[in-house]
Design a protein around this motif. Structure first.
Motif, mmCIF file in Angstrom:
data_model
loop_
_atom_site.group_PDB
_atom_site.id
_atom_site.type_symbol
_atom_site.label_atom_id
_atom_site.label_comp_id
_atom_site.label_asym_id
_atom_site.label_seq_id
_atom_site.Cartn_x
_atom_site.Cartn_y
_atom_site.Cartn_z
ATOM 1 N N LEU A 85 0.756 -1.220 -0.073
ATOM 2 C CA LEU A 85 0.163 -0.024 0.011
ATOM 3 C C LEU A 85 0.977 1.316 0.004
ATOM 4 N N PHE A 86 0.734 2.206 -0.818
ATOM 5 C CA PHE A 86 1.152 3.425 -1.190
ATOM 6 C C PHE A 86 0.180 4.424 -0.757
ATOM 7 N N GLU A 87 0.593 5.616 -0.316
ATOM 8 C CA GLU A 87 -0.075 6.753 -0.094
ATOM 9 C C GLU A 87 -0.425 7.358 -1.564
ATOM 10 N N LEU A 88 -1.380 7.606 -2.226
ATOM 11 C CA LEU A 88 -1.671 7.908 -3.427
ATOM 12 C C LEU A 88 -1.420 9.463 -3.677
ATOM 13 N N GLY A 89 -1.605 10.205 -2.817
ATOM 14 C CA GLY A 89 -1.664 11.827 -2.872
ATOM 15 C C GLY A 89 -2.482 12.088 -3.578
ATOM 16 N N SER A 90 -2.509 13.104 -4.611
ATOM 17 C CA SER A 90 -3.608 13.856 -5.459
ATOM 18 C C SER A 90 -4.116 12.683 -6.425
ATOM 19 N N ILE A 91 -3.548 11.620 -6.721
ATOM 20 C CA ILE A 91 -4.172 10.749 -7.620
ATOM 21 C C ILE A 91 -5.610 10.253 -6.983
ATOM 22 N N SER A 92 -5.675 10.390 -5.576
ATOM 23 C CA SER A 92 -6.790 10.264 -4.895
ATOM 24 C C SER A 92 -8.115 11.056 -5.375
ATOM 25 N N LYS A 93 -7.727 12.341 -6.191
ATOM 26 C CA LYS A 93 -8.655 13.068 -6.658
ATOM 27 C C LYS A 93 -9.464 12.387 -7.661
ATOM 28 N N THR A 94 -8.897 11.503 -8.313
ATOM 29 C CA THR A 94 -9.383 11.053 -9.264
ATOM 30 C C THR A 94 -10.765 10.019 -8.834
ATOM 31 N N PHE A 95 -10.475 9.313 -7.606
ATOM 32 C CA PHE A 95 -11.485 8.530 -6.909
ATOM 33 C C PHE A 95 -12.804 9.523 -6.405
ATOM 34 N N THR A 96 -12.212 10.778 -5.952
ATOM 35 C CA THR A 96 -13.056 11.710 -5.567
ATOM 36 C C THR A 96 -13.972 12.024 -6.679
ATOM 37 N N ALA A 97 -13.500 12.293 -7.856
ATOM 38 C CA ALA A 97 -14.066 12.764 -8.954
ATOM 39 C C ALA A 97 -15.189 11.754 -9.451
ATOM 40 N N THR A 98 -14.700 10.463 -9.128
ATOM 41 C CA THR A 98 -15.551 9.410 -9.500
ATOM 42 C C THR A 98 -16.611 9.285 -8.617
ATOM 43 N N LEU A 99 -16.551 9.521 -7.268
ATOM 44 C CA LEU A 99 -17.533 9.416 -6.376
ATOM 45 C C LEU A 99 -18.406 10.508 -6.736
ATOM 46 N N PRO A 329 -19.292 20.970 -23.018
ATOM 47 C CA PRO A 329 -18.169 19.926 -22.681
ATOM 48 C C PRO A 329 -17.728 19.047 -23.472
ATOM 49 N N GLN A 330 -16.615 18.481 -23.563
ATOM 50 C CA GLN A 330 -15.646 17.946 -24.718
ATOM 51 C C GLN A 330 -15.560 16.539 -24.109
ATOM 52 N N ALA A 331 -16.252 15.466 -24.840
ATOM 53 C CA ALA A 331 -15.806 14.195 -24.728
ATOM 54 C C ALA A 331 -14.699 13.584 -25.683
ATOM 55 N N PRO A 332 -13.862 13.082 -25.143
ATOM 56 C CA PRO A 332 -12.469 12.963 -26.215
ATOM 57 C C PRO A 332 -13.112 12.267 -27.650
ATOM 58 N N SER A 333 -12.536 12.895 -28.541
ATOM 59 C CA SER A 333 -12.985 12.380 -29.919
ATOM 60 C C SER A 333 -12.068 11.652 -30.662
ATOM 61 N N GLY A 334 -10.835 11.644 -30.145
ATOM 62 C CA GLY A 334 -9.643 11.069 -30.798
ATOM 63 C C GLY A 334 -8.615 10.371 -29.631
ATOM 64 N N ALA A 335 -7.744 10.043 -30.093
ATOM 65 C CA ALA A 335 -6.774 9.275 -29.353
ATOM 66 C C ALA A 335 -6.492 10.515 -28.125
ATOM 67 N N THR A 336 -6.707 10.062 -26.887
ATOM 68 C CA THR A 336 -6.389 11.072 -25.674
ATOM 69 C C THR A 336 -5.395 10.296 -24.581
ATOM 70 N N LEU A 337 -4.673 10.954 -24.231
ATOM 71 C CA LEU A 337 -3.613 10.609 -23.010
ATOM 72 C C LEU A 337 -4.402 11.237 -21.604
ATOM 73 N N PHE A 338 -4.767 10.338 -20.555
ATOM 74 C CA PHE A 338 -5.068 10.882 -19.469
ATOM 75 C C PHE A 338 -4.162 10.698 -18.444
ATOM 76 N N ASN A 339 -4.066 11.514 -17.420
ATOM 77 C CA ASN A 339 -2.674 11.400 -16.415
ATOM 78 C C ASN A 339 -2.921 12.140 -15.299
ATOM 79 N N LYS A 340 -2.479 11.757 -14.187
ATOM 80 C CA LYS A 340 -2.652 12.490 -12.709
ATOM 81 C C LYS A 340 -1.397 12.119 -11.868
#
Length: 390
Positions: A85-99, A329-340
Motif C-alpha cells: 500500500l502506497f499513499e496515492l496523494g493527489s491521484i486520490s482526486k480521481t477517486f473523489t471525482a468518480t464518487l 463540454p468535450q468528450a474525447p473525440s480522438g486518441a487521448t492521454l489521461f494522467n494524474k
C-alpha cells in the motif's frame, strides 16, 4: 481403464496446441520486453533519487504486468510487492471525482448546483457563486493550493465564508486541495454519507478494488509502506481538512492498474458506475495543451515529452492560469492521454493511460522526488509500449 487417444483426438489436441503456443509465446515475449523497458526507465530513476521502493504496473492489450523494486520499509527490509500500500496523494482526486460523478449519475446532485444547496452556511458567500463544476475543476476563482496555516478542521466553514475570490468563477484555473476537497465533501453530503464511509463501503468495492482504503485497517497495516521524505525520515500522512477527499487514498499497484484498466474499458462495469467513470473523461476547461476534466487531466495523443512536462510542471500547482471553458463540454473525440500525479511528504506517484491504445502505466514510490522525473520515465515506457499494441 484409460483408453488410448484416437488419431482424430490426437489431431484435435495438436491443433489446439498449435493455436495456444503462439499466444503463450506472445505473452512471454511481451513480459520480457516490458521488463526490459521498465527496468531501463525505473532503475536509474531510483538510483538518482535514492528511492527505497517502487511498484510499477503496466497494462498492454488488456493484460497487467507487475514490476517491483526495493523495499517498502528500510527499517524492516520488507520487499515491495503488488499488494504493498502506497499513499496515492493527489491521484486520490480521481477517486473523489468518480464518487461525485456517481452521485450525479444517481441524480443526487448536479454539477450546475452550488455548494450552498448542501451547506446552507455558505449561502450568500463568494464561494457559493462557484458551481460544483468549478470546485471540481479548480476554477472557483482562485482558491489556494492548501488551507492557510492555522486553519483547523472546525474552522473550515468559517474559512470559506470569509474567502474572497480573485476572479469570477471559470476565468482561471488554480490547482487547489480546498477546491477539490469541498467538491468531494459536498458530493458525500448529497449522498447522505460520510465521505470515507461511502468510498470504502460503496465506491471502491463496486470498482473491485479490495486492497484500497482511506483508513487502512489494522490487519492490513503490514502491507502499508513507509514513506521517506527529503530528510530521509520515515513518514506517513497526517489527517487534515479534506485530506480524505484530496489526497487520502492508500492503494496498491494491483488495484491501481485495475482502476486504469476500468478507465480504459468502462464497459466492464455495471451501468451506473460505468457512466460515472465515463463522465470523468469529459473535458470542461482548457489550459494550454491540457484539458481539465473531473480528476483526470487530458492531452491529445500522441503528446510530446515537453508538452506533457509543461502541463505537469510544478509551478502549475501554485499559480493561477487563464483557462477557457469548453462549450459544450468535450468528450474525447480522438486518441487521448489521461494522467494524474500525486504526492505526500513521503510518497510520489503517477498514473497515465491511453484508452484508444489500451496502454497504461502506474508508478508508486515511497520517496518524495520531483514530478518531471516521473513524467520522463512513464513517457519513455509508454512510447515503447505503443508499437506492441495488438
Amino acid at each position: 481403464m484409460n483408453s488410448l487417444p484416437t488419431p482424430r483426438s490426437r489431431l484435435a489436441v495438436a491443433l489446439l496446441a498449435s493455436c495456444l503456443l503462439p499466444l503463450n509465446s506472445w505473452a512471454a515475449d511481451d513480459a520480457a520486453s516490458i521488463r526490459a523497458l521498465v527496468d531501463t526507465a525505473i532503475r536509474p530513476l531510483m538510483a538518482e533519487h535514492d528511492v527505497p521502493g517502487m511498484a510499477v504496473a503496466v497494462t498492454l492489450n488488456g493484460q497487467a504486468y507487475f514490476f517491483n523494486y526495493g523495499v517498502a520499509s528500510k527499517e524492516n527490509n520488507t520487499p515491495v510487492s503488488e499488494a504493498t500500500l502506497f499513499e496515492l496523494g493527489s491521484i486520490s482526486k480521481t477517486f473523489t471525482a468518480t464518487l461525485a460523478s456517481y452521485a450525479q449519475v444517481l441524480g443526487k446532485l448536479s454539477l450546475d448546483e452550488h455548494p450552498g444547496k448542501y451547506m446552507p452556511q455558505l449561502q450568500g458567500s463568494a464561494i457559493d457563486k462557484a458551481s460544483l463544476l468549478h470546485l471540481g475543476t479548480y476554477t472557483a476563482g482562485g482558491l489556494p493550493l492548501q488551507f492557510p496555516d492555522g486553519v483547523a478542521g472546525d474552522q473550515m466553514v468559517a474559512y470559506f465564508q470569509q474567502w474572497k475570490a480573485e476572479t469570477a468563477p471559470g476565468a482561471l484555473r488554480r490547482y487547489s486541495n480546498p477546491s477539490l476537497g469541498l467538491f468531494g465533501h459536498v458530493a458525500a453530503l448529497a449522498l447522505k454519507s460520510d465521505f470515507a464511509d461511502f468510498m470504502e463501503q460503496q465506491l471502491l468495492p463496486q470498482l473491485g478494488l479490495r486492497g484500497s482504503y482511506v483508513r487502512v485497517p489494522e490487519n492490513k497495516m503490514a502491507n502499508y509502506a513507509w514513506g521517506y521524505n527529503k530528510a530521509n525520515k520515515a513518514v506517513r500522512v497526517n489527517p487534515d481538512i479534506f485530506s480524505d477527499e484530496a489526497y487520502g487514498i492508500k492503494s496498491s499497484s494491483a488495484d491501481m492498474i485495475r482502476f486504469v484498466q476500468l478507465n480504459i474499458e468502462p464497459s466492464k462495469l455495471a451501468g451506473p458506475m460505468r457512466r460515472a467513470v465515463e463522465a470523468t473523461h469529459v473535458g470542461y476547461f482548457k489550459t494550454g495543451d491540457m484539458v481539465q476534466g473531473l480528476g483526470w487531466e487530458q492531452y491529445a495523443y500522441p503528446v510530446s515529452l515537453p508538452r506533457l512536462l509543461a502541463g505537469n510542471a510544478q509551478p502549475g500547482t501554485m499559480e493561477a492560469d487563464a483557462t477557457t471553458k469548453l462549450t459544450p463540454p468535450q468528450a474525447p473525440s480522438g486518441a487521448t492521454l489521461f494522467n494524474k500525479t500525486g504526492s505526500t511528504s513521503g510518497f510520489s506517484n503517477y498514473a497515465v493511460f491511453v484508452p484508444q491504445q489500451r496502454i497504461g502505466v502506474v508508478m508508486l514510490a515511497n520517496r518524495s522526488y520531483p514530478v518531471p522525473a516521473r513524467i520522463k520515465a512513464a513517457h519513455a515506457i509508454l512510447r515503447q509500449l505503443a508499437p506492441m499494441v495488438k
